[in-house]
Design an enzyme around this catalytic site. Sequence first.
Site, PDB file in Angstrom:
ATOM      1  N   GLY A 236       0.867  -1.471   0.249  1.00 36.02           N
ATOM      2  CA  GLY A 236       0.074  -0.151   0.119  1.00 36.02           C
ATOM      3  C   GLY A 236       0.719   1.096  -0.247  1.00 36.02           C
ATOM      4  O   GLY A 236       0.452   2.304   0.642  1.00 36.02           O
TER       5      GLY A 236
ATOM      6  N   SER B 161       0.546  -4.143   4.802  1.00 34.72           N
ATOM      7  CA  SER B 161       1.395  -4.315   5.866  1.00 34.72           C
ATOM      8  C   SER B 161       0.878  -3.128   7.128  1.00 34.72           C
ATOM      9  O   SER B 161       1.309  -2.101   6.589  1.00 34.72           O
ATOM     10  CB  SER B 161       3.002  -4.492   6.680  1.00 34.72           C
ATOM     11  OG  SER B 161       3.801  -4.572   6.872  1.00 34.72           O
TER      12      SER B 161
ATOM     13  N   ILE C 290       8.002   4.156   1.408  1.00 32.93           N
ATOM     14  CA  ILE C 290       9.390   4.636   1.255  1.00 32.93           C
ATOM     15  C   ILE C 290       8.481   5.941   1.532  1.00 32.93           C
ATOM     16  O   ILE C 290       7.829   6.070   0.552  1.00 32.93           O
ATOM     17  CB  ILE C 290       9.639   4.803  -0.720  1.00 32.93           C
ATOM     18  CG1 ILE C 290      10.342   3.208  -0.576  1.00 32.93           C
ATOM     19  CG2 ILE C 290      10.424   5.205  -1.577  1.00 32.93           C
ATOM     20  CD1 ILE C 290      12.241   3.535  -0.055  1.00 32.93           C
TER      21      ILE C 290
ATOM     22  N   ALA D 181       8.889  14.354  -6.431  1.00 33.03           N
ATOM     23  CA  ALA D 181       8.362  15.393  -8.004  1.00 33.03           C
ATOM     24  C   ALA D 181       7.555  14.368  -8.824  1.00 33.03           C
ATOM     25  O   ALA D 181       8.114  13.135  -9.243  1.00 33.03           O
ATOM     26  CB  ALA D 181       9.821  15.877  -8.495  1.00 33.03           C
TER      27      ALA D 181
ATOM     28  N   LYS E  98       5.155  21.682 -10.254  1.00 28.37           N
ATOM     29  CA  LYS E  98       6.523  21.694 -10.738  1.00 28.37           C
ATOM     30  C   LYS E  98       6.163  21.548 -12.244  1.00 28.37           C
ATOM     31  O   LYS E  98       5.368  20.994 -13.968  1.00 28.37           O
ATOM     32  CB  LYS E  98       6.673  20.554 -10.138  1.00 28.37           C
ATOM     33  CG  LYS E  98       8.635  20.028 -11.402  1.00 28.37           C
ATOM     34  CD  LYS E  98       8.777  17.722 -10.926  1.00 28.37           C
ATOM     35  CE  LYS E  98       9.371  18.616 -12.316  1.00 28.37           C
ATOM     36  NZ  LYS E  98       9.928  16.782 -12.226  1.00 28.37           N
TER      37      LYS E  98
ATOM     38  N   PRO F  39      12.378  22.178 -18.842  1.00 30.25           N
ATOM     39  CA  PRO F  39      10.639  22.661 -18.521  1.00 30.25           C
ATOM     40  C   PRO F  39       9.873  21.820 -19.637  1.00 30.25           C
ATOM     41  O   PRO F  39       9.842  21.039 -20.000  1.00 30.25           O
ATOM     42  CB  PRO F  39      11.264  24.120 -19.225  1.00 30.25           C
ATOM     43  CG  PRO F  39      11.782  24.208 -20.322  1.00 30.25           C
ATOM     44  CD  PRO F  39      12.863  23.176 -20.131  1.00 30.25           C
TER      45      PRO F  39
ATOM     46  N   LEU G 140       8.678   0.018  -6.853  1.00 27.98           N
ATOM     47  CA  LEU G 140       9.812  -0.331  -6.834  1.00 27.98           C
ATOM     48  C   LEU G 140      10.283  -1.900  -6.300  1.00 27.98           C
ATOM     49  O   LEU G 140      11.186  -2.833  -7.167  1.00 27.98           O
ATOM     50  CB  LEU G 140      10.327  -0.187  -5.389  1.00 27.98           C
ATOM     51  CG  LEU G 140      10.157   1.614  -5.365  1.00 27.98           C
ATOM     52  CD1 LEU G 140      10.548   1.559  -3.837  1.00 27.98           C
ATOM     53  CD2 LEU G 140      11.101   2.152  -5.377  1.00 27.98           C
TER      54      LEU G 140
ATOM     55  N   THR H  82      10.997   9.632 -12.326  1.00 26.20           N
ATOM     56  CA  THR H  82      10.415   8.630 -13.093  1.00 26.20           C
ATOM     57  C   THR H  82       9.804   7.515 -12.423  1.00 26.20           C
ATOM     58  O   THR H  82       9.069   6.911 -12.615  1.00 26.20           O
ATOM     59  CB  THR H  82      11.083   8.259 -13.892  1.00 26.20           C
ATOM     60  OG1 THR H  82      12.594   7.977 -13.410  1.00 26.20           O
ATOM     61  CG2 THR H  82      11.221   9.098 -15.587  1.00 26.20           C
TER      62      THR H  82
HETATM   63  P1  FAD Z   1       6.550   1.480  -1.343  1.00 25.72           P
HETATM   64  O1  FAD Z   1       6.632   2.429  -0.719  1.00 25.72           O
HETATM   65  O2  FAD Z   1       8.311   0.655  -0.520  1.00 25.72           O
HETATM   66  O3  FAD Z   1       5.777   0.554  -1.009  1.00 25.72           O
HETATM   67  C1  FAD Z   1       5.870  -0.745  -0.413  1.00 25.72           C
HETATM   68  C2  FAD Z   1       4.361  -1.296   0.018  1.00 25.72           C
HETATM   69  O4  FAD Z   1       4.781  -2.671   0.592  1.00 25.72           O
HETATM   70  C3  FAD Z   1       4.103  -0.953   1.963  1.00 25.72           C
HETATM   71  O5  FAD Z   1       2.685  -0.119   1.902  1.00 25.72           O
HETATM   72  C4  FAD Z   1       4.738  -1.917   3.023  1.00 25.72           C
HETATM   73  O6  FAD Z   1       4.055  -2.314   3.824  1.00 25.72           O
HETATM   74  C5  FAD Z   1       4.096  -2.984   1.955  1.00 25.72           C
HETATM   75  N1  FAD Z   1       4.468  -4.646   2.051  1.00 25.72           N
HETATM   76  C6  FAD Z   1       5.923  -5.302   1.687  1.00 25.72           C
HETATM   77  N2  FAD Z   1       5.773  -5.958   2.402  1.00 25.72           N
HETATM   78  C7  FAD Z   1       4.474  -6.720   2.495  1.00 25.72           C
HETATM   79  C8  FAD Z   1       3.761  -7.837   2.676  1.00 25.72           C
HETATM   80  N3  FAD Z   1       4.791  -8.782   3.226  1.00 25.72           N
HETATM   81  N4  FAD Z   1       2.556  -7.514   3.374  1.00 25.72           N
HETATM   82  C9  FAD Z   1       2.147  -6.818   3.132  1.00 25.72           C
HETATM   83  N5  FAD Z   1       2.754  -5.399   2.453  1.00 25.72           N
HETATM   84  C10 FAD Z   1       3.512  -5.479   2.537  1.00 25.72           C
HETATM   85  N6  FAD Z   1      10.012   8.642  -7.995  1.00 25.72           N
HETATM   86  C11 FAD Z   1       9.371   9.400  -8.700  1.00 25.72           C
HETATM   87  O7  FAD Z   1       8.101   9.468  -9.010  1.00 25.72           O
HETATM   88  N7  FAD Z   1       9.843  11.266  -8.156  1.00 25.72           N
HETATM   89  C12 FAD Z   1      10.566  11.340  -6.852  1.00 25.72           C
HETATM   90  O8  FAD Z   1      11.354  12.714  -6.796  1.00 25.72           O
HETATM   91  C13 FAD Z   1      10.767  10.176  -6.424  1.00 25.72           C
HETATM   92  N8  FAD Z   1      12.237   9.753  -5.454  1.00 25.72           N
HETATM   93  C14 FAD Z   1      12.717   9.202  -4.571  1.00 25.72           C
HETATM   94  C15 FAD Z   1      13.230   8.889  -4.427  1.00 25.72           C
HETATM   95  C16 FAD Z   1      14.040   7.766  -3.530  1.00 25.72           C
HETATM   96  C17 FAD Z   1      15.295   8.102  -2.399  1.00 25.72           C
HETATM   97  C18 FAD Z   1      13.236   6.529  -4.096  1.00 25.72           C
HETATM   98  C19 FAD Z   1      13.916   5.031  -3.328  1.00 25.72           C
HETATM   99  C20 FAD Z   1      12.496   6.502  -4.628  1.00 25.72           C
HETATM  100  C21 FAD Z   1      12.114   7.491  -4.819  1.00 25.72           C
HETATM  101  N9  FAD Z   1      10.729   7.725  -6.095  1.00 25.72           N
HETATM  102  C22 FAD Z   1      10.319   8.767  -7.256  1.00 25.72           C
HETATM  103  C23 FAD Z   1      10.258   5.882  -6.584  1.00 25.72           C
HETATM  104  C24 FAD Z   1       9.177   6.434  -5.485  1.00 25.72           C
HETATM  105  O9  FAD Z   1       9.300   6.318  -4.221  1.00 25.72           O
HETATM  106  C25 FAD Z   1       8.322   4.776  -5.933  1.00 25.72           C
HETATM  107  O10 FAD Z   1       8.260   4.199  -7.015  1.00 25.72           O
HETATM  108  C26 FAD Z   1       6.878   4.903  -5.598  1.00 25.72           C
HETATM  109  O11 FAD Z   1       6.715   5.746  -4.200  1.00 25.72           O
HETATM  110  C27 FAD Z   1       6.581   3.311  -5.302  1.00 25.72           C
HETATM  111  O12 FAD Z   1       6.090   3.578  -3.748  1.00 25.72           O
HETATM  112  P2  FAD Z   1       6.452   1.287  -3.578  1.00 25.72           P
HETATM  113  O13 FAD Z   1       4.764   1.503  -2.870  1.00 25.72           O
HETATM  114  O14 FAD Z   1       6.303   0.993  -5.213  1.00 25.72           O
HETATM  115  O15 FAD Z   1       7.503   0.969  -2.541  1.00 25.72           O
END
Ligand code: FAD
Length: 543
Positions: free
Chosen positions: A12, A43, A49, A54, A82, A101, A338, A349
């Site tokens: 989530g 979870s 993260i 942006a 932005k 831009p 991710l 991106t």
């Molecule tokens: P996460 O945010 O890690 O979410 C994972 C989810 O899975 C959580 O809810 C967790 O509770 C759940 N989970 C994990 N394991 C389990 C399990 N076993 N059972 C149940 N639930 C579980 N993107 C942009 O577009 N612009 C930016 O400027 C940007 N900056 C970034 C900077 C950094 C340093 C990083 C690392 C990433 C950045 N990103 C950016 C990328 C962006 O953060 C992610 O692509 C986006 O937030 C998606 O994250 P996610 O949901 O895949 O993972």
Amino acid sequence: MPDVKKVLIVGGGSAGWIMAAYLNGALNKKGTEKNIDITLVESPDIPSISVGEATIPSIGHILGVIGLNEREFMKATNATFKQSIKYANWLNNEGEFYHHPFSRYRPGPIDRSAQDWIGSDRKIPFTETVSAQAMICEMGLAPQMLGEWDFGTKLKYAYHMDAAKFANYLRDFSVPKGVKHLLANVTKTNIQENGHIKSVQTACGKTLSADLFIDCTGFSAHLMEKALGVGFEDCSQWLLCDRAAVMHIPYDDYFPSQVRPYTTATAQSAGWIWDIPMSIQRSIGYVHSSAFITEEQAQKELHAYEGAHSGAYETKFINFKVGRREQAWKGNCIAVGLSGGFIEPLESTGIYLCDLAAVMLAEHFPFTQNAMEAMAFRFNRILTNRFYEILDFINMHYCLSRRTDTDFWKEVQKPEHITDRLQAKLEFWKLKLPSTADFDDQFFPGQTSASLSGHGDVRRPIDTAGLWNHESYEAILYGMDFRGPEFENKPGHVRHPVRVPEFIIQRLHGARQKLPPHHIWLNQVMGMHQYEMHTPPPGWGKA
Ligand code: FAD
């Protein structure tokens, strides 16, 4: 009745909630129909993260399909506008900068802007001859008026926002419209004989079955990697950064006199710092290579960038691996966010790739089991192409640098750190300027190896310019003085004064009258608090 109906999203974070909200918007007509059944389990213990993030303008489509009101969305996520990314100190580390831009002026059927600028005295940066938006950004103006818009073509924009708040907002919007939400840790994945996932089990003993599973568990890739064993293609050869040092500076403590309507990316000794203004705080983050700088040194550089007051705030370190899941969709499981891969956020991106996956899945939804494989094949191809398109583009920012002040900058310019296709493109663009045709069936003279490792589709990835066309390339190439020295030294070459089209001059005159400062727009329209002004810290205003 479709035989693929039940979708289970595990995770989530922003990926999970974008998928849930978009699929509900697109396939269940914003919850007014029930064509598919969507459940999201996340979870209660594993945090997502959460950095200030942006976005790029494609997010507008996502918000529209989900059915969100822009202003409510902006309030709920502490968003600001932005309009560009400003790159500082990437070329020589001498205080130089350029913008990329979102809006660009198109002069007519044949665009000779680049040719014209290359032959000029270049006293005005290239982007300022093709877009008014770089200067609109420098003037700190909003891309919207206080009243109704009457300023001609709309300015393209995206948002800076708090990604954790975005996920919560999507949850609060989607659950009343039929998306089911569970809080539980997924601990086990049950696989059928055909290799498809049958169900997942939670720590509290529940079994959750579905027809289609979406793995949004972040870097842990709980389903795709741990259960299905799909490998990860490491791309750290081309992008050396693998860690970020992140800090938030609340405006209550420190408000630097304006809210910039753009992202700033300032190059440092072993990477770059993002500076993302939101409506209650700024997020800054030093993306760096752990092979070239320690955590302690990175933190020091982040403090030096921000100024003395930054000592009061915690620095969070996030490690990451640059690369992609070898198959984004395998069997009945799709990795999004991710868990599907990561490229450093230099061109914002991450969320875009989640958006793309949502749009592509809605378009390729396998309503019947026998459609699953064909949909997966197309989905994987499209996502693969786009990943490599992004990889080339980000890679280019580094390899065009002429910095030699640190080992990191010397290293990134070495040919072994430049993708094969990007090298070929850059060579080709020494013979001819970039144009639309370069993105048609892309394969360049001198390009030797495919960067795709197979996995059911042995074709080379092609750059369809789905995200960045030749105009985006031009912004970076000429911002980084591509072929500059070659023209500078051309014998007998007379440089004419740089020309700025009348349309852009008029647009800038108009902008001063029509567009309010960004923070004023946020104060008046969004109700952003009027913070007390502080003098910007020394590093902050450098570019
Ligand atoms: P996460 O945010 O890690 O979410 C994972 C989810 O899975 C959580 O809810 C967790 O509770 C759940 N989970 C994990 N394991 C389990 C399990 N076993 N059972 C149940 N639930 C579980 N993107 C942009 O577009 N612009 C930016 O400027 C940007 N900056 C970034 C900077 C950094 C340093 C990083 C690392 C990433 C950045 N990103 C950016 C990328 C962006 O953060 C992610 O692509 C986006 O937030 C998606 O994250 P996610 O949901 O895949 O993972």
